[in-house]
Write a protein that holds these residues in place. Structure first.
Motif, PDB file in Angstrom:
ATOM      1  N   ASP A 126       0.948  -1.253  -0.003  1.00 21.44           N
ATOM      2  CA  ASP A 126      -0.068  -0.033   0.063  1.00 21.44           C
ATOM      3  C   ASP A 126       0.807   1.334  -0.116  1.00 21.44           C
ATOM      4  OD1 ASP A 126      -2.224  -1.690   0.074  1.00 21.44           O
ATOM      5  OD2 ASP A 126      -2.508  -1.389   2.226  1.00 21.44           O
ATOM      6  N   GLN A 127       2.097   1.094   0.564  1.00 30.02           N
ATOM      7  CA  GLN A 127       2.813   2.558   0.818  1.00 30.02           C
ATOM      8  C   GLN A 127       3.870   2.614  -0.345  1.00 30.02           C
ATOM      9  OE1 GLN A 127       2.559   4.634   3.047  1.00 30.02           O
ATOM     10  NE2 GLN A 127       0.671   3.488   3.942  1.00 30.02           N
ATOM     11  N   LEU A 128       4.290   1.654  -1.105  1.00 30.72           N
ATOM     12  CA  LEU A 128       5.251   1.757  -1.962  1.00 30.72           C
ATOM     13  C   LEU A 128       4.673   1.818  -3.461  1.00 30.72           C
ATOM     14  CD1 LEU A 128       7.961  -0.942  -0.830  1.00 30.72           C
ATOM     15  CD2 LEU A 128       7.950   1.668  -0.535  1.00 30.72           C
ATOM     16  N   THR A 129       5.365   2.327  -4.402  1.00 31.00           N
ATOM     17  CA  THR A 129       4.984   1.965  -5.858  1.00 31.00           C
ATOM     18  C   THR A 129       5.183   0.702  -6.343  1.00 31.00           C
ATOM     19  OG1 THR A 129       7.031   2.228  -6.732  1.00 31.00           O
ATOM     20  CG2 THR A 129       5.880   4.367  -6.173  1.00 31.00           C
ATOM     21  N   GLU A 130       4.534   0.222  -7.363  1.00 27.29           N
ATOM     22  CA  GLU A 130       4.505  -1.077  -7.654  1.00 27.29           C
ATOM     23  C   GLU A 130       5.960  -1.493  -8.043  1.00 27.29           C
ATOM     24  OE1 GLU A 130       3.065  -3.875 -11.496  1.00 27.29           O
ATOM     25  OE2 GLU A 130       1.751  -2.274 -10.748  1.00 27.29           O
ATOM     26  N   ASP A 131       6.849  -0.608  -8.788  1.00 26.58           N
ATOM     27  CA  ASP A 131       7.957  -0.796  -8.941  1.00 26.58           C
ATOM     28  C   ASP A 131       8.904  -0.900  -7.692  1.00 26.58           C
ATOM     29  OD1 ASP A 131       7.821  -0.911 -11.704  1.00 26.58           O
ATOM     30  OD2 ASP A 131       8.427   1.125 -12.147  1.00 26.58           O
ATOM     31  N   ASP A 132       8.822  -0.158  -6.594  1.00 26.56           N
ATOM     32  CA  ASP A 132       9.532  -0.305  -5.517  1.00 26.56           C
ATOM     33  C   ASP A 132       8.937  -1.491  -4.808  1.00 26.56           C
ATOM     34  OD1 ASP A 132      10.825   1.918  -6.012  1.00 26.56           O
ATOM     35  OD2 ASP A 132       9.591   3.483  -4.835  1.00 26.56           O
ATOM     36  N   PHE A 133       7.638  -1.960  -4.901  1.00 29.13           N
ATOM     37  CA  PHE A 133       7.341  -3.177  -4.039  1.00 29.13           C
ATOM     38  C   PHE A 133       7.745  -4.360  -4.611  1.00 29.13           C
ATOM     39  CE2 PHE A 133       4.410  -6.643  -3.452  1.00 29.13           C
ATOM     40  CZ  PHE A 133       4.232  -6.752  -1.898  1.00 29.13           C
ATOM     41  N   ARG A 134       7.974  -4.545  -6.227  1.00 23.76           N
ATOM     42  CA  ARG A 134       8.672  -5.498  -6.588  1.00 23.76           C
ATOM     43  C   ARG A 134      10.290  -5.486  -6.212  1.00 23.76           C
ATOM     44  NH1 ARG A 134       7.139  -7.724 -11.409  1.00 23.76           N
ATOM     45  NH2 ARG A 134       9.262  -7.337 -12.401  1.00 23.76           N
ATOM     46  N   ARG A 135      10.829  -4.703  -5.924  1.00 27.42           N
ATOM     47  CA  ARG A 135      12.223  -4.660  -5.604  1.00 27.42           C
ATOM     48  C   ARG A 135      12.167  -4.774  -3.892  1.00 27.42           C
ATOM     49  NH1 ARG A 135      12.221   0.520  -7.954  1.00 27.42           N
ATOM     50  NH2 ARG A 135      12.598   0.430 -10.108  1.00 27.42           N
ATOM     51  N   GLU A 136      11.783  -4.254  -3.213  1.00 29.40           N
ATOM     52  CA  GLU A 136      11.622  -4.115  -1.743  1.00 29.40           C
ATOM     53  C   GLU A 136      11.096  -5.475  -1.059  1.00 29.40           C
ATOM     54  OE1 GLU A 136      13.596  -2.022   0.016  1.00 29.40           O
ATOM     55  OE2 GLU A 136      14.264  -0.650  -1.522  1.00 29.40           O
ATOM     56  N   ALA A 137       9.981  -5.657  -1.592  1.00 25.23           N
ATOM     57  CA  ALA A 137       9.182  -6.903  -0.910  1.00 25.23           C
ATOM     58  C   ALA A 137       9.249  -8.210  -1.785  1.00 25.23           C
ATOM     59  CB  ALA A 137       7.780  -6.371  -0.704  1.00 25.23           C
ATOM     60  N   LEU A 138       9.469  -8.171  -3.026  1.00 24.43           N
ATOM     61  CA  LEU A 138       9.564  -9.243  -3.871  1.00 24.43           C
ATOM     62  C   LEU A 138      10.882  -9.616  -4.410  1.00 24.43           C
ATOM     63  CD1 LEU A 138       6.246  -8.908  -6.067  1.00 24.43           C
ATOM     64  CD2 LEU A 138       6.664  -9.996  -3.735  1.00 24.43           C
ATOM     65  N   GLY A 139      11.939  -8.534  -4.036  1.00 27.08           N
ATOM     66  CA  GLY A 139      13.453  -8.842  -4.328  1.00 27.08           C
ATOM     67  C   GLY A 139      13.732  -9.219  -5.882  1.00 27.08           C
ATOM     68  N   ILE A 140      12.806  -8.547  -6.629  1.00 25.26           N
ATOM     69  CA  ILE A 140      13.029  -8.798  -8.162  1.00 25.26           C
ATOM     70  C   ILE A 140      13.813  -7.658  -8.717  1.00 25.26           C
ATOM     71  CG2 ILE A 140      11.740  -8.809 -10.386  1.00 25.26           C
ATOM     72  CD1 ILE A 140       9.108  -9.512  -9.021  1.00 25.26           C
ATOM     73  N   TRP A 141      14.887  -8.041  -9.540  1.00 27.27           N
ATOM     74  CA  TRP A 141      15.809  -7.034 -10.024  1.00 27.27           C
ATOM     75  C   TRP A 141      15.092  -6.365 -11.250  1.00 27.27           C
ATOM     76  CZ3 TRP A 141      20.985  -5.638  -8.614  1.00 27.27           C
ATOM     77  CH2 TRP A 141      21.543  -6.072  -7.393  1.00 27.27           C
ATOM     78  N   ASP A 142      15.361  -5.147 -11.405  1.00 26.04           N
ATOM     79  CA  ASP A 142      15.096  -4.665 -12.750  1.00 26.04           C
ATOM     80  C   ASP A 142      15.728  -5.227 -13.911  1.00 26.04           C
ATOM     81  OD1 ASP A 142      13.659  -2.702 -11.404  1.00 26.04           O
ATOM     82  OD2 ASP A 142      14.960  -1.023 -11.400  1.00 26.04           O
ATOM     83  N   GLU A 143      15.191  -5.386 -15.307  1.00 26.90           N
ATOM     84  CA  GLU A 143      15.916  -6.037 -16.200  1.00 26.90           C
ATOM     85  C   GLU A 143      17.249  -5.441 -16.587  1.00 26.90           C
ATOM     86  OE1 GLU A 143      13.247  -7.777 -19.511  1.00 26.90           O
ATOM     87  OE2 GLU A 143      11.767  -6.616 -18.550  1.00 26.90           O
ATOM     88  N   HIS A 144      17.365  -4.119 -16.482  1.00 22.38           N
ATOM     89  CA  HIS A 144      18.253  -3.208 -17.104  1.00 22.38           C
ATOM     90  C   HIS A 144      19.548  -3.305 -15.832  1.00 22.38           C
ATOM     91  CE1 HIS A 144      16.666  -2.225 -20.789  1.00 22.38           C
ATOM     92  NE2 HIS A 144      15.680  -1.574 -20.234  1.00 22.38           N
ATOM     93  N   SER A 145      19.183  -3.708 -14.823  1.00 20.51           N
ATOM     94  CA  SER A 145      20.026  -3.676 -13.547  1.00 20.51           C
ATOM     95  C   SER A 145      21.652  -4.212 -13.798  1.00 20.51           C
ATOM     96  CB  SER A 145      19.329  -3.902 -12.304  1.00 20.51           C
ATOM     97  OG  SER A 145      18.979  -5.269 -12.331  1.00 20.51           O
ATOM     98  N   THR A 146      21.568  -5.297 -14.311  1.00 19.22           N
ATOM     99  CA  THR A 146      22.754  -6.005 -14.357  1.00 19.22           C
ATOM    100  C   THR A 146      23.431  -5.642 -16.033  1.00 19.22           C
ATOM    101  OG1 THR A 146      21.647  -8.038 -15.179  1.00 19.22           O
ATOM    102  CG2 THR A 146      22.180  -7.739 -12.892  1.00 19.22           C
ATOM    103  N   THR A 147      22.891  -4.926 -16.662  1.00 20.69           N
ATOM    104  CA  THR A 147      23.272  -4.429 -18.013  1.00 20.69           C
ATOM    105  C   THR A 147      24.197  -3.528 -18.186  1.00 20.69           C
ATOM    106  OG1 THR A 147      21.008  -5.576 -18.870  1.00 20.69           O
ATOM    107  CG2 THR A 147      22.490  -4.330 -20.457  1.00 20.69           C
ATOM    108  N   ALA A 148      25.388  -3.418 -18.670  1.00 22.95           N
ATOM    109  CA  ALA A 148      26.154  -2.256 -19.130  1.00 22.95           C
ATOM    110  C   ALA A 148      25.570  -1.574 -20.075  1.00 22.95           C
ATOM    111  CB  ALA A 148      27.598  -2.764 -19.419  1.00 22.95           C
TER     112      ALA A 148
END
Length: 477
Positions: free
Chosen positions: A262-284
């Motif tokens: 309820d408190q986080l944006t959907e993207d932040d919830f995916r990172r903070e609560a579900l541990g999902i890394w952004d697709e680009h996060s490991t890409t140079a």
């Protein structure tokens, strides 16, 4: 030794695990009234494993685990156990923000102050509560220090046997470089990194690089543990909550995770609560091989020039990037000028662009760049500046990558262009909106990507401008 972690989405185990201190740690926690979950014990079994020479098998322990799982609770006990069993060891626990650090300090004090711990920690003199100097002292001479990175962290520290880095997703390379030398003189030191997947506004390159190297098998003496939901997970799917959070629902309730949702944006919830890394996060940001292949000894004659202007956030460097577009729709980019504003000021850029304007198709500045402060002077010089918005930047960055891939973009060798090459090597990417667009992102406070941004803007201007100068000549500026 059984070296598994039940439920972990990704696990990289160091070689040479011979014996482990995990049973001793578990016994200490039990004696003080705390119980470890099986997943915590499994992580500890590997993290506290030694080689047959008696050194830590995992010199570095890297954990990407969502919030509200109990990872901090677990590592707190590791720090307490290390202090209790190794006389005179110096341990430092760091977090980016003092508020986070203070909560951890209070939590560890509550454990160390229990009656069962009185033989290890003096309940009257074992705690320093002074702000900025928080510390737990053990009877054997060991000490646990708590320092916030936002307050300068480890100035004056040395001989640190255990370094715990919380909020690792916002650990800059500069902060990391200032902390790791504190362990140089320690015998058999170990470092723990704890965090969640970094967001686009985080200085997360260090944490991202550790993950990338571990998963690619390029990291040595590293334990990497990651808990996460599936990339396409429904954020309200309880089974995905269970997959991402090993303490759900036993210790972490529906209400706790629901509150995060309820408190986080959907993207932040995916990172903070579900541990999902952004697709680009490991890409140079830029494929180094393609960049190398695009190198030419000199630019071709002819063509129509355009320029991009950018300034770093600290306003200490001002960059002019140049692009030459040719009739066959190929292009060539160069770093034209890169100067220290503290020494040279900024008007030099206005003067150079004013001289080049009659022969140029465009001069481009991004609306978020500190270089927009020069717009009045540029306008007064008669230059019609194109100011790009975020979607323009997204298209510009995509165009640069596409042209590199297709072999229609060239640039000069590193000699004389090293600031541009350095920016290309270091830049990461940040999502722009949800349509797949991205922009360049600097990985840490010490990296200046303005040369890359300026050249990208020059390319954008060259490929999109309709301006046709009345006369052309070979010189750019």
């Amino acid at each position: 030794m059984m070296l598994t972690v039940d439920g972990a989405a990704r696990l990289v185990v160091p070689e040479g695990c011979h014996s482990t201190q995990e049973p001793s740690l578990n016994a200490l926690a039990n004696a003080a009234g705390d119980m470890m979950d099986s997943w915590q014990r499994q992580i500890n079994r590997i993290a506290l494993a030694s080689t047959d020479e008696g050194m830590w098998a995992a010199r570095n322990v890297v954990m990407s685990i969502p919030r509200q799982t109990g990872k901090t609770y677990d590592v707190e006990w590791i720090a307490i156990h290390r202090a209790a069993t190794i006389p005179r060891i110096r341990i430092v626990w760091t977090a980016q923000h003092f508020s986070v650090l203070h909560d951890t300090f209070e939590d560890m004090c509550s454990r160390a102050a229990r009656h069962e711990m009185s033989t290890l920690v003096d309940p009257e003199h074992g705690f320093s509560l002074a702000a900025g100097k928080e510390e737990i002292r053990f009877r054997n001479g060991s000490r646990i220090f708590f320092r916030a990175r936002e307050r300068g962290a480890l100035r004056g520290f040395k001989n640190i046997g255990l370094l715990v880095i919380d909020e690792a997703q916002i650990l800059s390379d500069a902060a990391k470089a200032s902390m790791l030398p504190t362990q140089n003189r320690a015998w058999n030191p170990q470092t723990f990194y704890m965090g969640t997947p970094p967001g686009p506004r985080d200085m997360g390159e260090s944490f991202t690089r550790q993950r990338t190297q571990a998963l690619a098998g390029r990291a040595h003496s590293v334990l990497y543990v990651e808990f996460s939901a599936d990339r396409d997970a429904d954020p309200l799917d309880r089974e995905q909550w269970r997959k991402a959070n090993p303490s759900y629902p036993t210790h972490t309730s529906d209400e706790a995770i629901g509150e995060l949702h309820d408190q986080l944006t959907e993207d932040d919830f995916r990172r903070e609560a579900l541990g999902i890394w952004d697709e680009h996060s490991t890409t140079a940001a830029i494929d180094q091989t393609k960049w190398d292949e695009a190198t030419v000894d000199r630019r071709r004659a002819g063509g129509l020039p355009a320029f991009g202007l950018d300034m770093n956030p600290e306003r200490t460097r001002l960059t002019i990037g140049a692009c030459m577009r040719y009739e066959d729709d190929t292009a060539h980019i160069e770093l034209a000028e890169y100067r220290d504003t503290r020494r040279d000021g900024t008007m030099w850029a206005v003067n150079l662009l004013a001289k080049a304007w009659d022969n140029a198709s465009a001069v481009v500045i991004d609306e978020q760049s500190p270089a927009t402060s020069l717009l009045p002077e540029l306008n007064n010089a008669g230059i019609q500046v194109t100011v790009t918005r975020s979607t323009d930047m997204g298209r510009a960055c995509g165009r640069l990558q596409d042209m590199l891939r297709d072999g229609t973009l060239t640039h000069l060798p590193e000699d004389g262009q090293h600031q541009l090459w350095h920016a290309v090597r270091k830049a990461t990417i940040r999502p722009i909106g949800k349509s797949g667009m991205f922009g360049w992102n600097r990985p840490d406070d010490d990296t200046d990507i303005s040369p890359l941004v300026a050249c990208t803007l020059a390319l954008h201007g060259a490929m999109t401008s309709q301006r046709d100068p009345t006369r052309q000549q070979e010189a750019w500026y």
